[in-house]
Design a protein around this motif. Structure first.
Motif, short mmCIF file in Angstrom:
data_model
loop_
_atom_site.label_atom_id
_atom_site.label_comp_id
_atom_site.label_asym_id
_atom_site.label_seq_id
_atom_site.Cartn_x
_atom_site.Cartn_y
_atom_site.Cartn_z
N LEU A 105 37.89 63.34 52.29
CA LEU A 105 37.96 63.90 53.63
C LEU A 105 36.38 64.32 54.14
O LEU A 105 36.44 64.02 55.23
N ILE A 106 35.65 64.55 53.18
CA ILE A 106 34.19 64.95 53.46
C ILE A 106 33.65 63.77 54.03
O ILE A 106 32.74 63.60 54.93
N ARG A 124 27.85 66.90 45.93
CA ARG A 124 27.93 67.90 45.18
C ARG A 124 29.31 68.21 44.57
O ARG A 124 29.72 68.67 43.42
N VAL A 125 30.61 67.58 45.57
CA VAL A 125 31.78 67.67 45.07
C VAL A 125 31.98 66.86 43.92
O VAL A 125 32.82 66.89 43.05
N ARG A 126 31.22 65.62 44.18
CA ARG A 126 31.38 64.38 42.99
C ARG A 126 30.68 65.16 41.69
O ARG A 126 31.23 64.86 40.68
N ALA A 127 29.65 66.01 41.88
CA ALA A 127 29.07 66.51 40.75
C ALA A 127 30.22 67.56 40.12
O ALA A 127 30.33 67.70 38.85
N ILE A 128 30.85 68.33 40.82
CA ILE A 128 31.84 69.11 40.37
C ILE A 128 32.93 68.27 39.70
O ILE A 128 33.37 69.04 38.45
N SER A 184 23.94 66.86 55.83
CA SER A 184 24.72 67.84 55.01
C SER A 184 26.02 67.36 54.70
O SER A 184 26.58 67.90 53.39
N PHE A 185 26.78 66.64 55.35
CA PHE A 185 28.00 66.04 54.76
C PHE A 185 27.88 65.33 53.61
O PHE A 185 28.43 65.10 52.69
N GLU A 186 26.77 64.35 53.56
CA GLU A 186 26.32 63.56 52.51
C GLU A 186 26.10 64.35 51.19
O GLU A 186 26.51 64.13 49.97
#
Length: 338
Positions: free
Chosen positions: A157-158, A179-183, A172-174
């Motif tokens: 979605l991002i 960061r979500v991939r890092a999570i 900012s979206f990138e």
């Protein structure tokens, strides 16, 4: 000493007064005496227990291990401790802990004298703890799979919104997607820990930082982990530490050009009897991002503080060379690894 060799009346009297199950064997390992506490437990007569008769009450699954341990000790003339199940007078098998020492008379080995303690309640508690741990790890694994699937949807979605957003907003979206991939990577390495309910801190950080180094700008991130000792930490603590380290890595990458390598240094201080402390430092030879690089909000310090607060980790600093990040783990959640 033969199996029918009489024991002194003083020894028999003493052993019968002791409120502990006791037995005596000869030099060949054959039983020559069981005290009253033992006989009350088994409900058998001295004649029935003498020699190898008492072995009929031993649980079939414990015979081989028990025989091996006792024979090795007999040949070595050394004390031994062994756990086994013995049938009680009511037919129930109870766990016993038997500790025996060799007996010498005139310098000659005469067999063993041993005392046995009922440890059934302890064994049941251990079994319950093991089952609870298995159930906990199964639950954590299920949670991990659900979180991973949700994170994959979020990344998609991002990415969609980022490609549709105005050019000034795409950076900012990138950064958010990264960061979500890092999570997701943090969750993966938590799940891959040998024991998900108690995670080896040093091993976990080694695996996580290696993965972070390949997640973005592969080959241009170097991470070193130094210091002394390590600890077992709960998933909540490990998750927060993973997110903090991932944020330090992201901040270093966001502030440098794509051609610049980022160096991350983590030092663990896990001295016995003291709180576990970590220090994290990041930097490169070109601290500032090149002109033309998309502006990304500098949320690192706020995110690090939030992650630390969630796991009751004391945090000071932001992780740069100028201001290293110092972390102290809550004492109730860490256990030294021996």
């Amino acid at each position: 000493m033969a199996a029918d060799t009489p024991l002194s009346d003083a020894f028999r009297h003493f052993s019968d007064l002791v409120p502990v199950m006791m037995c005596r064997s000869d030099a060949e390992g054959r039983a020559i005496h069981h005290n009253e506490a033992w006989l009350r437990f088994t409900g058998r007569t001295p004649a029935e227990e003498r020699g190898e008769g008492w072995l009929r009450g031993l649980h079939p699954d414990d015979v081989a291990a028990f025989t091996r341990i006792v024979e090795d000790a007999r040949l070595a003339r050394k004390p031994f401790t062994v756990e086994f199940r013995l049938r009680r007078h009511d037919g129930a098998y109870r766990w016993l802990l038997d500790t025996a020492k060799p007996v010498y008379e005139g310098g000659a080995f005469q067999g063993f004298i041993g005392a046995s303690f009922d440890i059934t309640d302890r064994k049941l508690a251990e079994d319950q703890s093991e089952r609870a741990l298995v159930e906990k790890e199964a639950l954590l694994a299920e949670v991990y799979h659900r979180v991973r699937n949700n994170l994959q949807v979020m990344v998609s979605l991002i990415g969609l919104y980022g490609r549709a957003a105005p050019a000034p907003c795409r950076g900012s979206f990138e950064a958010l997607g990264q960061r979500v991939r890092a999570i997701a990577l943090v969750q993966q390495h938590l799940h891959e820990a040998p024991h998900i309910a108690s995670i080896d801190l040093r091993d976990y950080l080694h695996r996580l930082t290696s993965g972070l180094g390949q997640l973005r700008r592969a080959g241009r991130i170097s991470v070193t982990i130094d210091g002394s000792g390590t600890s077992l930490v709960e998933p909540r603590t490990a998750n927060a530490l993973g997110m903090i380290v991932a944020e330090v890595v992201s901040e270093c990458l966001d502030t440098t050009a794509e051609s610049v390598a980022c160096a991350i240094g983590i030092t663990i201080d896990a001295a016995a009897g003291a709180p576990v402390r970590l220090s994290v430092v990041s930097g490169s030879d070109a601290e500032a991002a090149p002109s033309g690089k998309a502006e990304v909000p500098n949320l690192g310090p706020r995110l690090i503080a939030a992650y630390a607060a969630q796991a009751e980790i004391a945090a000071r600093g932001i992780g740069t060379r100028a201001e290293p990040l110092h972390l102290q783990l809550p004492e109730v959640l860490v256990h030294p690894v021996e």
